[in-house]
Write a protein that holds these residues in place. Structure first.
Motif, PDB file in Angstrom:
ATOM      1  N   PRO A  29       0.827  -1.210   0.000  1.00 22.81           N
ATOM      2  CA  PRO A  29       0.000   0.000   0.000  1.00 22.81           C
ATOM      3  C   PRO A  29       0.860   1.258   0.000  1.00 22.81           C
ATOM      4  N   THR A  30       0.447   2.240  -0.764  1.00 23.44           N
ATOM      5  CA  THR A  30       1.147   3.518  -0.778  1.00 23.44           C
ATOM      6  C   THR A  30       0.295   4.614  -0.150  1.00 23.44           C
ATOM      7  N   ALA A  31      -0.926   4.271   0.193  1.00 22.39           N
ATOM      8  CA  ALA A  31      -1.824   5.235   0.842  1.00 22.39           C
ATOM      9  C   ALA A  31      -2.954   4.454   1.488  1.00 22.39           C
ATOM     10  N   ASP A  32      -3.703   5.120   2.339  1.00 26.03           N
ATOM     11  CA  ASP A  32      -4.853   4.470   2.954  1.00 26.03           C
ATOM     12  C   ASP A  32      -5.915   4.201   1.894  1.00 26.03           C
ATOM     13  N   ALA A  33      -6.712   3.172   2.160  1.00 29.98           N
ATOM     14  CA  ALA A  33      -7.822   2.889   1.266  1.00 29.98           C
ATOM     15  C   ALA A  33      -8.849   4.003   1.345  1.00 29.98           C
ATOM     16  N   VAL A  34      -9.504   4.247   0.229  1.00 32.31           N
ATOM     17  CA  VAL A  34     -10.611   5.207   0.249  1.00 32.31           C
ATOM     18  C   VAL A  34     -11.895   4.471  -0.116  1.00 32.31           C
ATOM     19  N   VAL A  35     -12.987   5.028   0.322  1.00 34.83           N
ATOM     20  CA  VAL A  35     -14.285   4.434   0.033  1.00 34.83           C
ATOM     21  C   VAL A  35     -15.088   5.403  -0.816  1.00 34.83           C
ATOM     22  N   VAL A  36     -15.585   4.926  -1.931  1.00 30.22           N
ATOM     23  CA  VAL A  36     -16.433   5.796  -2.755  1.00 30.22           C
ATOM     24  C   VAL A  36     -17.775   5.107  -2.985  1.00 30.22           C
ATOM     25  N   PRO A  37     -18.838   5.894  -3.043  1.00 29.77           N
ATOM     26  CA  PRO A  37     -20.130   5.292  -3.365  1.00 29.77           C
ATOM     27  C   PRO A  37     -20.074   4.664  -4.753  1.00 29.77           C
ATOM     28  N   LEU A  38     -20.785   3.584  -4.915  1.00 32.76           N
ATOM     29  CA  LEU A  38     -20.747   2.869  -6.189  1.00 32.76           C
ATOM     30  C   LEU A  38     -21.047   3.795  -7.363  1.00 32.76           C
ATOM     31  N   ALA A  39     -22.006   4.720  -7.148  1.00 40.19           N
ATOM     32  CA  ALA A  39     -22.407   5.608  -8.250  1.00 40.19           C
ATOM     33  C   ALA A  39     -21.254   6.502  -8.706  1.00 40.19           C
ATOM     34  N   ASP A  40     -20.303   6.749  -7.798  1.00 34.57           N
ATOM     35  CA  ASP A  40     -19.182   7.623  -8.152  1.00 34.57           C
ATOM     36  C   ASP A  40     -18.006   6.874  -8.762  1.00 34.57           C
ATOM     37  N   LEU A  41     -18.110   5.550  -8.826  1.00 35.25           N
ATOM     38  CA  LEU A  41     -16.961   4.759  -9.262  1.00 35.25           C
ATOM     39  C   LEU A  41     -16.473   5.115 -10.673  1.00 35.25           C
ATOM     40  N   PRO A  42     -17.375   5.242 -11.652  1.00 39.95           N
ATOM     41  CA  PRO A  42     -16.874   5.586 -12.999  1.00 39.95           C
ATOM     42  C   PRO A  42     -16.077   6.894 -13.008  1.00 39.95           C
ATOM     43  N   ARG A  43     -16.577   7.891 -12.275  1.00 45.65           N
ATOM     44  CA  ARG A  43     -15.883   9.181 -12.242  1.00 45.65           C
ATOM     45  C   ARG A  43     -14.525   9.037 -11.573  1.00 45.65           C
ATOM     46  N   LYS A  44     -14.517   8.273 -10.495  1.00 47.26           N
ATOM     47  CA  LYS A  44     -13.269   8.057  -9.758  1.00 47.26           C
ATOM     48  C   LYS A  44     -12.249   7.309 -10.635  1.00 47.26           C
ATOM     49  N   ILE A  45     -12.740   6.319 -11.340  1.00 50.88           N
ATOM     50  CA  ILE A  45     -11.853   5.560 -12.227  1.00 50.88           C
ATOM     51  C   ILE A  45     -11.272   6.478 -13.298  1.00 50.88           C
ATOM     52  N   ALA A  46     -12.127   7.314 -13.885  1.00 47.15           N
ATOM     53  CA  ALA A  46     -11.654   8.233 -14.926  1.00 47.15           C
ATOM     54  C   ALA A  46     -10.543   9.133 -14.392  1.00 47.15           C
ATOM     55  N   LYS A  47     -10.729   9.599 -13.158  1.00 48.31           N
ATOM     56  CA  LYS A  47      -9.745  10.496 -12.566  1.00 48.31           C
ATOM     57  C   LYS A  47      -8.412   9.781 -12.331  1.00 48.31           C
ATOM     58  N   LEU A  48      -8.505   8.555 -11.769  1.00 51.74           N
ATOM     59  CA  LEU A  48      -7.285   7.815 -11.440  1.00 51.74           C
ATOM     60  C   LEU A  48      -6.619   7.200 -12.676  1.00 51.74           C
ATOM     61  N   GLU A  49      -7.388   7.004 -13.717  1.00 49.04           N
ATOM     62  CA  GLU A  49      -6.851   6.375 -14.932  1.00 49.04           C
ATOM     63  C   GLU A  49      -5.701   7.194 -15.521  1.00 49.04           C
ATOM     64  N   THR A  50      -5.687   8.502 -15.262  1.00 50.04           N
ATOM     65  CA  THR A  50      -4.605   9.345 -15.782  1.00 50.04           C
ATOM     66  C   THR A  50      -3.244   8.892 -15.256  1.00 50.04           C
ATOM     67  N   LYS A  51      -3.241   8.184 -14.130  1.00 42.63           N
ATOM     68  CA  LYS A  51      -1.982   7.659 -13.588  1.00 42.63           C
ATOM     69  C   LYS A  51      -1.609   6.322 -14.234  1.00 42.63           C
ATOM     70  N   ARG A  52      -2.465   5.834 -15.125  1.00 38.55           N
ATOM     71  CA  ARG A  52      -2.257   4.551 -15.821  1.00 38.55           C
ATOM     72  C   ARG A  52      -1.966   3.402 -14.851  1.00 38.55           C
ATOM     73  N   PRO A  53      -2.844   3.211 -13.874  1.00 39.10           N
ATOM     74  CA  PRO A  53      -2.631   2.105 -12.938  1.00 39.10           C
ATOM     75  C   PRO A  53      -3.071   0.783 -13.562  1.00 39.10           C
ATOM     76  N   ARG A  54      -2.697  -0.305 -12.914  1.00 37.17           N
ATOM     77  CA  ARG A  54      -3.281  -1.597 -13.265  1.00 37.17           C
ATOM     78  C   ARG A  54      -4.382  -1.864 -12.237  1.00 37.17           C
ATOM     79  N   TRP A  55      -5.622  -1.863 -12.703  1.00 37.08           N
ATOM     80  CA  TRP A  55      -6.758  -2.066 -11.812  1.00 37.08           C
ATOM     81  C   TRP A  55      -6.833  -3.529 -11.411  1.00 37.08           C
ATOM     82  N   VAL A  56      -6.983  -3.769 -10.112  1.00 41.16           N
ATOM     83  CA  VAL A  56      -7.005  -5.142  -9.619  1.00 41.16           C
ATOM     84  C   VAL A  56      -8.425  -5.508  -9.198  1.00 41.16           C
TER      85      VAL A  56
END
Length: 567
Positions: free
Chosen positions: A29-56
């Motif tokens: 882990p590089t940071a604490d886990a965060v919790v997002v409402p399911l409805a916000d997941l697409p937006r959150k993914i779009a935001k984090l995708e700019t870091k080009r992570p590998r989603w697990v």
DNA sequence: ACGCGTAGCGCG
DNA sequence: AAAGCGCGCTACGCGT
């Protein structure tokens, strides 16, 4: 970096939602886990995708289809599917030993449902769960902490393997396959219900009432009853049919097509026609259309890694067995065309690469490998060369293919040695692996038991069983490596299509995949660009798998307005 | 009534 | 000419 996605956190009082946690490249882990409402997941993914992570994901299947349905612009470049990788590591002999791998090995062999042993299985969902995400991803998935632990264990088993590079590639390719499968399921294969209906009506007459034969089948059944002088014959019953044929003086052992074709009798022609049409209506008739085609799309379900060799399987709709007669119903939308591309003679080329057989590589130099083999050792006769080569990869012992083996062995000793070695290994109860390190399952306890037989009769049977396993392992190395080539091709295709489109509209979509063949649905004006991508992806797949080798893997790509026009 | 194995045939 | 690999699906027909 990795980002874990989990629907539940274990042993915490946090509010329910989707838990996300960023990890470094070894899974810490590089940071604490965060919790997002399911409805916000697409937006959150779009935001984090700019870091080009590998989603697990524990399972891409549990998340991605819903995300695709909810958010049209969902954009995931890469992922790691813990369940699929678990399936690979469970048998992979090149995985570095660890307590985790030990646990995977301890799973009973016959459980086909999932490879997850009881010790690692997620706890059953608590009774008060399951209300928040009724239409969303499963709540019964692994807790975040367990997912993280298993990811770490998987990454370690791969990184510490002597074949780390290959296992890493296999992991990425398999996971990319999961994304492609979900995307193809979501988009569907363009399918013209009206054309399909025309095909059926032309062959069978109008659609019958439920539980009745179509007119043409009824007519043929009547003809069979008359010819065989059996007014109550049900031609769908092989047993009845066999008896009726015997009474008519036809000494056939089965009612198989090829055996019937050997005989000359007035009943044969209508019977073969009956079988053909009966097959059409039962497997791909109106019922199939009702069940699997909606709004102009055929929506099959792919099972990534569903075959032991790593090939995909499908569930429902028989997506991998669409008969040629029905393919004309698959037409691109207006303003679009299909690019249908298949790898030419993929398996023998893979064998040449595996064996570094320069003679076979030379035969593969041209576009038609079988003609190349024919010219080198079979007097230019292509069909003979093809039978010989397929026989070598399948383990033919008798018939024409069996007789051709010595000649083939003389011409390509290195290639034949590879499949022969795989066969000997399997016969002895051993395990073989594909090029990237997917290993076949070990023999079952029952198999091993059978090899200990004492009586002559039992021994003969055991030898037969051993040879059967030898044919399986012989084919496994070739089919498994071919599946890896196809998976890399698919992953490269997806990647390059995305890169070429950038933020703009897609140039085209992958809409179908069949072992060594893809169908792309492409905007008219993008056809040339996508054709180039198809070829470049094939070259990239070859290089990813084998590095710089002097063996071509040519791809035949055609631009068509009907799937039936390919090949 | 349902589960399951077999026959047969579709695909690569 | 009709074995030799990997699958899924349907209908039949037996068993419970």
């Amino acid at each position: 970096m990795y980002i874990l996605v989990s629907a539940s956190a274990h042993g915490t009082a946090e509010p329910q939602g989707v838990h996300l946690q960023a990890l470094d490249d070894v899974g810490h882990p590089t940071a604490d886990a965060v919790v997002v409402p399911l409805a916000d997941l697409p937006r959150k993914i779009a935001k984090l995708e700019t870091k080009r992570p590998r989603w697990v994901f524990e399972n891409v299947r549990d998340w991605y289809p819903q995300l695709l349905a909810d958010a049209t612009d969902i954009d995931i470049e890469r992922c790691h599917d813990v369940t699929l990788i678990r399936g690979i590591l469970r048998f992979a002999t090149s995985a570095a030993p660890s307590p985790y791998i030990e646990v995977l090995h301890s799973a009973p062999l016959d459980d086909t449902e999932d490879a997850l042993p009881r010790q690692l299985q997620p706890p059953p969902p608590a009774p008060d769960q399951g209300t928040l995400f009724e239409s969303g991803p499963t709540t019964s998935g692994m807790p975040l902490e367990d997912l993280r632990d298993e990811l770490q264990a998987q990454l370690a088993a791969i990184a510490q393997s002597p074949q780390a590079h290959r296992l890493t590639l296999l992991t990425a390719a398999e996971s990319a396959g999961a994304l492609v499968a979900a995307e193809m399921e979501h988009f569907g294969m363009p399918w013209r219900e009206d054309v399909h209906n025309d095909i059926l009506t032309t062959a069978l007459g109008p659609r019958p009432r439920e539980g009745h034969r179509p007119p043409e089948l009824e007519r043929l059944a009547g003809e069979l009853r008359t010819t065989l002088k059996n007014p109550t014959l049900n031609p769908d019953s092989p047993q009845e049919l066999l008896r009726a044929l015997h009474r008519a003086g036809l000494e056939v052992k089965t009612t198989r097509q090829w055996e019937l074709e050997q005989h000359n009798h007035p009943v044969i022609a209508p019977l073969l026609q009956y079988k053909k049409l009966s097959r059409l209506v039962t497997a791909n008739g109106w019922t199939w259309l009702d069940a699997w085609v909606h709004d102009g799309r055929f929506h099959p379900e792919y099972v990534v890694g569903g075959v032991v060799t790593g090939r995909w399987a499908s569930r429902g709709g028989g997506a991998m067995q669409i008969p040629r007669v029905i393919r004309d119903a698959s037409r691109p939308d207006p303003g679009h065309r299909f690019i249908v591309a298949d790898a030419a003679q993929l398996e023998p080329r893979v064998l040449a690469a595996l064996a570094k057989d320069s003679a076979l590589a030379a035969a593969a130099r041209g576009r038609d490998l079988y003609q190349g083999i024919a010219d080198q050792g079979f007097g230019g006769d292509r069909s003979t060369a093809k039978i010989a080569m397929l026989g070598a990869m399948y383990g033919a012992t008798s018939g024409e293919a069996g007789r051709l083996m010595p000649q083939l062995t003389r011409t390509y000793p290195q290639a034949i040695a590879v499949v022969e070695h795989a066969a000997r290994e399997g016969e002895a109860g051993g395990v073989v692996s594909s090029h990237l390190g997917r290993s076949c399952p070990p023999p079952s306890p029952r198999w091993l038991q059978a090899q200990q037989s004492t009586t002559a009769d039992e021994q003969r049977r055991a030898e037969g069983v051993a040879r059967a396993r030898g044919r399986f392992t012989r084919n496994f190395v070739v089919q498994g490596t071919a599946a890896e080539w196809a998976l890399c091709w698919l992953a490269e295709l997806r990647r390059r299509l995305r890169t070429a489109a950038g933020p703009g509209p897609a140039l085209g979509k992958l809409v179908f995949f069949l072992h060594d063949e893809v169908v792309l649905h492409v905007r008219d004006e993008c056809v040339e660009e996508v054709e180039a991508i198809v070829q470049a992806s094939a070259a990239a797949a070859t290089h990813l798998l084998f590095g710089n080798i002097p063996i071509d893997f040519p791809v035949n790509a055609v631009v068509v307005d009907s799937y039936a026009d390919a090949k």
